[in-house]
Design a protein around this motif. Sequence first.
Motif, short mmCIF file in Angstrom:
data_model
loop_
_atom_site.label_atom_id
_atom_site.label_comp_id
_atom_site.label_asym_id
_atom_site.label_seq_id
_atom_site.Cartn_x
_atom_site.Cartn_y
_atom_site.Cartn_z
N UNK A 75 -7.00 -12.54 -41.17
CA UNK A 75 -6.72 -13.43 -40.03
C UNK A 75 -6.59 -12.59 -38.76
N UNK A 76 -7.12 -13.10 -37.67
CA UNK A 76 -7.05 -12.38 -36.39
C UNK A 76 -6.31 -13.22 -35.34
N UNK A 77 -5.51 -12.55 -34.53
CA UNK A 77 -4.81 -13.17 -33.40
C UNK A 77 -5.03 -12.27 -32.19
N UNK A 79 -3.69 -11.27 -28.00
CA UNK A 79 -2.56 -11.39 -27.06
C UNK A 79 -2.78 -10.48 -25.87
N UNK A 80 -2.30 -10.91 -24.72
CA UNK A 80 -2.37 -10.05 -23.53
C UNK A 80 -1.09 -9.25 -23.37
N UNK A 81 0.02 -9.77 -23.91
CA UNK A 81 1.32 -9.15 -23.61
C UNK A 81 2.08 -8.71 -24.85
N UNK A 82 1.51 -8.91 -26.03
CA UNK A 82 2.12 -8.55 -27.32
C UNK A 82 3.22 -9.52 -27.78
N UNK A 83 3.67 -10.41 -26.89
CA UNK A 83 4.72 -11.37 -27.28
C UNK A 83 4.10 -12.70 -27.71
N UNK A 84 3.03 -13.11 -27.01
CA UNK A 84 2.43 -14.44 -27.23
C UNK A 84 1.05 -14.27 -27.85
N UNK A 85 0.83 -14.89 -28.99
CA UNK A 85 -0.38 -14.67 -29.77
C UNK A 85 -1.21 -15.94 -29.93
N UNK A 86 -2.52 -15.78 -29.72
CA UNK A 86 -3.46 -16.89 -29.87
C UNK A 86 -4.20 -16.75 -31.19
N UNK A 87 -4.28 -17.83 -31.92
CA UNK A 87 -4.98 -17.83 -33.20
C UNK A 87 -6.48 -17.67 -32.96
#
Length: 386
Positions: A75-77, A79-87
């Motif tokens: 599975x891959x996610x 993120x631009x900021x390491x806190x918020x992750x997009x599936x």
Amino acid sequence: MKKTSLPFLLLAVLALTARAQQLTAFRPGAVLPDNHGTHLNAHGAGALYDKGRYYLFGEHKIAGPTGNSAQVGVHCYSSKDLYNWTDEGIALAVAPAGSGSEIEQGCVLERPKVVFNKKTGQYVMWFHLELKGQGYKAARTAVAVASHATGPYQYVRSYRPDAGQWPQSFRPEWQQPQPGEQALTWWTPAWRQAVAQGLFVRRDFAPGQMARDMTIFVDDDGKAYHVSASEENLTLHLAELTDDYQGFTGKWRTIAPAGHNEAPALCKRGGKYYLLTSGCTGWAPNAARSFVASSVWGPWQPLGNPAVGPDADSTFHSQSTYLLPVAGKKDAFIFMADRWAPKNPIAGGYIWLPLTFEGEQPRLRWADRWDLRVFDQPRPKAPVNQ
Ligand code: GAL
């Protein structure tokens, strides 16, 4: 006009609020939500920074004991900021059951690590592979490639690394079996010495060396290395990858012979190489170990458990999987580790903590909550609990 129902409106508001709530800190051990609010499904993960985004790759687990084998893939996610992750979905899918593929559904596919190869322009994913129905006997490492970070990755092949190659610093006299070595009792000093002098290296010389828990490390000069638990998980092997990162050059060395290390994670700081590992207790956590070297080719000096404070003896109930360099911050690394849940693998948790250093000694301290400011100068000795 058709009336919108109240429950639907409420749901829409809730969804919008959830999306608007941007996370601004790490909370080790807590649920790590993706953009749908679902706990990240990326176990034994590795991460890649590419063109302004981080990509996280990990084992997609399902509920129940079946989830300990690969039912879906990697599975891959992002993120631009390491806190918020997009599936970003499944980057490498398992092949259908019964297809005969080495990565067919039901195989064991663990600890995926992705690196970008500047020469070929391809993303290269390595992972630990156990063939379906063989438990952990096959002990192989495998590679897949893609032209986009998020995939889809195409399976290339698997390896028992370094078949027919002796490691660096291996004495010529160790190439021959020693009298009585097969009768030695495990864990005795004589047996440890025999392991250090190639007992298992000789055994696996022709078929290739075992490879279980693994990581990939790319050095500043673009050379990539594969580090894996080998020799029945007794000894780590560090092996140089070819220029395209898809194979082995045949140059390799052992690290900590008979030291029983797994879960390797490697980083470079101030010209020195740091290796974090765990002991070998399966899914149960144990005390982490650390090593330092001036060259990847060693010698690697043991530095003991980097974790301090309560629960240091179980690495805060976790096992290492990756050391992520934080982009744009000098000597800033995030220690990524798993809290495995073998009875219900999808419920496995994640521990992300800052790796700090006291001189040459890597340090891990627990924090309920922390953010990337911890890496800014002057650097506090420990993250502050909030
Ligand atoms: C752990 C290892 C995991 C998985 C597990 C299977 O020690 O780190 O990646 O292989 O054993 O029991």
